[in-house]
Design an enzyme around this catalytic site. Structure first.
Site, PDB file in Angstrom:
ATOM      1  N   CYS A 147      32.072  81.725  16.089  1.00 21.54           N
ATOM      2  CA  CYS A 147      30.728  81.195  16.277  1.00 21.54           C
ATOM      3  C   CYS A 147      29.926  82.188  17.098  1.00 21.54           C
ATOM      4  O   CYS A 147      30.492  82.932  17.894  1.00 21.54           O
ATOM      5  CB  CYS A 147      30.750  79.843  16.983  1.00 21.54           C
ATOM      6  SG  CYS A 147      29.145  79.023  16.859  1.00 21.54           S
ATOM      7  N   CYS A 149      27.371  81.437  19.293  1.00 23.98           N
ATOM      8  CA  CYS A 149      26.586  80.922  20.427  1.00 23.98           C
ATOM      9  C   CYS A 149      26.878  81.607  21.761  1.00 23.98           C
ATOM     10  O   CYS A 149      26.000  81.668  22.624  1.00 23.98           O
ATOM     11  CB  CYS A 149      26.712  79.411  20.540  1.00 23.98           C
ATOM     12  SG  CYS A 149      28.393  78.795  20.602  1.00 23.98           S
ATOM     13  N   CYS A 157      24.056  78.787  17.564  1.00 23.00           N
ATOM     14  CA  CYS A 157      25.257  79.179  16.834  1.00 23.00           C
ATOM     15  C   CYS A 157      24.950  80.065  15.630  1.00 23.00           C
ATOM     16  O   CYS A 157      25.859  80.452  14.894  1.00 23.00           O
ATOM     17  CB  CYS A 157      26.024  77.933  16.398  1.00 23.00           C
ATOM     18  SG  CYS A 157      26.516  76.893  17.795  1.00 23.00           S
ATOM     19  N   LYS A 222      32.188  68.336  12.998  1.00 20.57           N
ATOM     20  CA  LYS A 222      31.890  68.635  14.403  1.00 20.57           C
ATOM     21  C   LYS A 222      30.571  67.976  14.766  1.00 20.57           C
ATOM     22  O   LYS A 222      29.532  68.251  14.159  1.00 20.57           O
ATOM     23  CB  LYS A 222      31.812  70.143  14.612  1.00 20.57           C
ATOM     24  CG  LYS A 222      31.368  70.514  16.011  1.00 20.57           C
ATOM     25  CD  LYS A 222      31.478  72.000  16.276  1.00 20.57           C
ATOM     26  CE  LYS A 222      30.910  72.328  17.641  1.00 20.57           C
ATOM     27  NZ  LYS A 222      30.990  73.753  17.947  1.00 20.57           N
ATOM     28  N   ARG A 232      30.199  74.552  27.844  1.00 19.67           N
ATOM     29  CA  ARG A 232      29.033  75.452  27.817  1.00 19.67           C
ATOM     30  C   ARG A 232      28.889  76.185  29.138  1.00 19.67           C
ATOM     31  O   ARG A 232      28.377  77.299  29.172  1.00 19.67           O
ATOM     32  CB  ARG A 232      27.776  74.686  27.412  1.00 19.67           C
ATOM     33  CG  ARG A 232      27.893  74.272  25.942  1.00 19.67           C
ATOM     34  CD  ARG A 232      26.691  73.504  25.432  1.00 19.67           C
ATOM     35  NE  ARG A 232      26.959  72.995  24.094  1.00 19.67           N
ATOM     36  CZ  ARG A 232      26.182  72.151  23.442  1.00 19.67           C
ATOM     37  NH1 ARG A 232      25.066  71.715  24.018  1.00 19.67           N
ATOM     38  NH2 ARG A 232      26.500  71.729  22.233  1.00 19.67           N
ATOM     39  N   ARG A 244      21.563  71.318  19.386  1.00 21.71           N
ATOM     40  CA  ARG A 244      22.291  71.725  18.182  1.00 21.71           C
ATOM     41  C   ARG A 244      22.242  70.680  17.057  1.00 21.71           C
ATOM     42  O   ARG A 244      23.022  70.717  16.130  1.00 21.71           O
ATOM     43  CB  ARG A 244      23.754  71.994  18.537  1.00 21.71           C
ATOM     44  CG  ARG A 244      23.974  73.064  19.608  1.00 21.71           C
ATOM     45  CD  ARG A 244      25.308  73.753  19.392  1.00 21.71           C
ATOM     46  NE  ARG A 244      25.861  74.436  20.542  1.00 21.71           N
ATOM     47  CZ  ARG A 244      25.343  75.524  21.132  1.00 21.71           C
ATOM     48  NH1 ARG A 244      24.218  76.044  20.692  1.00 21.71           N
ATOM     49  NH2 ARG A 244      25.964  76.070  22.158  1.00 21.71           N
ATOM     50  N   LYS A 275      36.017  66.892  15.736  1.00 20.56           N
ATOM     51  CA  LYS A 275      35.693  67.256  17.118  1.00 20.56           C
ATOM     52  C   LYS A 275      34.429  66.557  17.553  1.00 20.56           C
ATOM     53  O   LYS A 275      33.457  66.589  16.810  1.00 20.56           O
ATOM     54  CB  LYS A 275      35.508  68.771  17.181  1.00 20.56           C
ATOM     55  CG  LYS A 275      35.046  69.299  18.500  1.00 20.56           C
ATOM     56  CD  LYS A 275      34.761  70.767  18.392  1.00 20.56           C
ATOM     57  CE  LYS A 275      34.168  71.185  19.712  1.00 20.56           C
ATOM     58  NZ  LYS A 275      33.509  72.435  19.639  1.00 20.56           N
ATOM     59  N   SER A 301      36.193  69.690  26.144  1.00 23.49           N
ATOM     60  CA  SER A 301      36.042  69.922  27.582  1.00 23.49           C
ATOM     61  C   SER A 301      35.613  68.675  28.357  1.00 23.49           C
ATOM     62  O   SER A 301      36.180  68.371  29.405  1.00 23.49           O
ATOM     63  CB  SER A 301      35.036  71.053  27.809  1.00 23.49           C
ATOM     64  OG  SER A 301      33.793  70.749  27.201  1.00 23.49           O
ATOM     65  N   TYR A 340      43.117  70.917  26.428  1.00 25.93           N
ATOM     66  CA  TYR A 340      43.274  71.655  27.684  1.00 25.93           C
ATOM     67  C   TYR A 340      44.416  71.079  28.523  1.00 25.93           C
ATOM     68  O   TYR A 340      44.805  71.661  29.523  1.00 25.93           O
ATOM     69  CB  TYR A 340      41.958  71.619  28.472  1.00 25.93           C
ATOM     70  CG  TYR A 340      40.786  72.208  27.713  1.00 25.93           C
ATOM     71  CD1 TYR A 340      40.555  73.580  27.716  1.00 25.93           C
ATOM     72  CD2 TYR A 340      39.929  71.400  26.967  1.00 25.93           C
ATOM     73  CE1 TYR A 340      39.489  74.138  27.001  1.00 25.93           C
ATOM     74  CE2 TYR A 340      38.864  71.933  26.250  1.00 25.93           C
ATOM     75  CZ  TYR A 340      38.657  73.302  26.266  1.00 25.93           C
ATOM     76  OH  TYR A 340      37.603  73.843  25.552  1.00 25.93           O
TER      77      TYR A 340
HETATM   78  C1  PBG Z   1      31.067  76.827  19.868  1.00 22.31           C
HETATM   79  C2  PBG Z   1      32.006  75.791  20.360  1.00 22.31           C
HETATM   80  C3  PBG Z   1      31.773  74.726  21.253  1.00 22.31           C
HETATM   81  C4  PBG Z   1      33.005  74.124  21.469  1.00 22.31           C
HETATM   82  C5  PBG Z   1      33.939  74.793  20.684  1.00 22.31           C
HETATM   83  N1  PBG Z   1      33.305  75.799  19.991  1.00 22.31           N
HETATM   84  C6  PBG Z   1      30.539  74.318  21.956  1.00 22.31           C
HETATM   85  C7  PBG Z   1      29.383  73.841  21.205  1.00 22.31           C
HETATM   86  O1  PBG Z   1      29.385  73.699  19.983  1.00 22.31           O
HETATM   87  O2  PBG Z   1      28.369  73.617  21.878  1.00 22.31           O
HETATM   88  C8  PBG Z   1      33.262  72.963  22.394  1.00 22.31           C
HETATM   89  C9  PBG Z   1      34.636  72.907  22.956  1.00 22.31           C
HETATM   90  C10 PBG Z   1      34.783  72.031  24.165  1.00 22.31           C
HETATM   91  O3  PBG Z   1      33.839  71.345  24.596  1.00 22.31           O
HETATM   92  O4  PBG Z   1      35.886  72.028  24.716  1.00 22.31           O
HETATM   93  N2  PBG Z   1      30.288  76.450  18.787  1.00 22.31           N
HETATM   94 ZN    ZN Z   2      28.508  77.769  18.527  1.00 22.04          ZN
END
Ligand code: PBG
Ligand code: ZN
Length: 351
Positions: A147, A149, A157, A222, A232, A244, A275, A301, A340
């Site tokens: 990705c 971002c 992204c 997602k 982030r 997003r 996710k 996260s 995690y």
């Molecule tokens: C990047 C990405 C993100 C996560 C995984 N890949 C963040 C987002 O889309 O803003 C989130 C993972 C997490 O929160 O542990 N696109």
């Molecule tokens: Zn991204």
């Protein structure tokens, strides 16, 4: 009044005549007793319907350029950003615990509008992949998040044109990033951008370079989630404007997730992911029922940080909460658990 006067005295007290034979359950020989299967630990373990095994865990890592770097991430206790040399040591210790799968995120030295640091073969992620593969070879499964971002200065992204993320202009960059990671030795590339058509774009690009054996694990369903907040901070990838929601999914939808998943499988995804995990267990279940490929879920996260914060405040028992959450993901139908918590589970011998 629904009272049946035949069965009550005037003062409403029950006496023996009021009780007909069916109204009280008297334990009879042959009565069903589910509690019989809960009487001891070995018995409960023997009849458990869902199991956890270290091979299901995938541990995410945040890689920075340079050497000898290691930084705590305030929002995610126990998770760090580190350079490839330190990462090799961390992964070595995790491998001894049984964590054999990692997912890498990079924080580049510099960002720009098109995020082309993501295609740099000397960028933090390709460098880390090479170091990990040199150290552990086929003993370690290496996935790379694909990705832009963390590499774009605006934090979106994809490529931004006139204030909007341009889907088709982004695809070649994602394909280039996946190729860089695959050439460095990644076993799995995991596109998380949510651009339409990106799985096909990655597959074509990889196959065209003789990288046909590289697996695609797509973040197929997602959602645009507040649970990504701590990530982030960790990956320095918050969008500088807007959000997003024009590319990640609306949390109100599940049929849309099934459509996304089917398209990704048609385009060549080898593994599909849902996710976040915990607020979307119904989505995991529905996806599991419609695909034959393995299903992964990402225990993100925010889900991690909430458990850590609640445990640190003495509000919940961390070990029990973590296992309960992980079993829920397994019960919902997930094969691969990106979490995690994996290292804590194995370090504490919680299984
Ligand atoms: C990047 C990405 C993100 C996560 C995984 N890949 C963040 C987002 O889309 O803003 C989130 C993972 C997490 O929160 O542990 N696109
Ligand atoms: Zn991204």
């Amino acid at each position: 009044m629904s009272r049946d006067d035949d069965h009550f005295d005037d003062d409403d007290r029950l006496d023996d005549d009021d009780l007909d034979d069916d109204s009280i359950e008297i334990p009879a020989p042959g009565m069903q007793r589910p509690r019989r299967l809960r009487r001891s630990i070995p018995l409960r373990d023997a009849v458990a319907e869902t199991r956890l095994h270290p091979s299901m865990f995938c541990q995410p890592h945040f890689v920075v350029p340079g050497k000898k770097r290691r930084e705590e991430i305030a929002a995610m206790p126990g998770i760090v950003r580190e350079s490839a040399d330190n990462l090799v040591r961390t992964v070595e210790a995790d491998l001894k615990l049984g964590v054999r799968h990692v997912l890498l995120f990079g924080l580049p030295a510099a960002k720009n509008a098109t995020g082309d640091g993501a295609l740099d073969l000397e960028g933090p992620v390709p460098v880390a992949i090479k170091a990990l593969k040199k150290a552990f070879g086929a003993d370690l499964l290496v996935s790379a998040d694909i990705c832009l971002c963390a590499y774009t200065d605006h934090g979106h992204c994809g490529i931004v044109e006139d204030g909007e993320v341009d889907n088709d202009a982004t695809l070649p960059l994602l394909a280039g990033m996946a190729s860089a990671c695959a050439m460095a030795g990644a076993d799995i590339v995991a596109p998380s951008d949510m651009m339409d058509g990106r799985v096909a774009a990655l597959r074509v690009a990889l196959d065209g370079q003789g990288l046909q054996d590289v697996t695609i694990m797509s973040y197929a369903a997602k959602y645009a989630s507040a649970y990504y907040g701590p990530f982030r901070e960790a990956a320095d990838s918050a969008p500088a404007f807007g959000d997003r929601r024009s590319y990640q999914m609306d949390p109100r939808n599940v049929r849309e997730a099934l459509r996304e998943v089917k398209l990704d499988v048609e385009e060549g995804a080898d593994i599909v992911m849902v996710k976040p995990a915990l607020a979307y267990l119904d989505v995991i279940r529905r996806v599991r029922e419609i695909v034959d490929v393995p299903v992964a879920c990402y225990n993100v996260s925010g889900e991690y940080s909430m458990v850590k914060a609640a445990a640190a405040a003495g509000l919940v028992d961390e070990q029990r909460i973590v296992l309960e959450n992980l079993y829920a993901m397994r019960r919902a139908g997930s094969d691969i658990l990106i979490t995690y918590h994996g290292r804590d589970v194995l370090k504490g011998s919680w299984l």
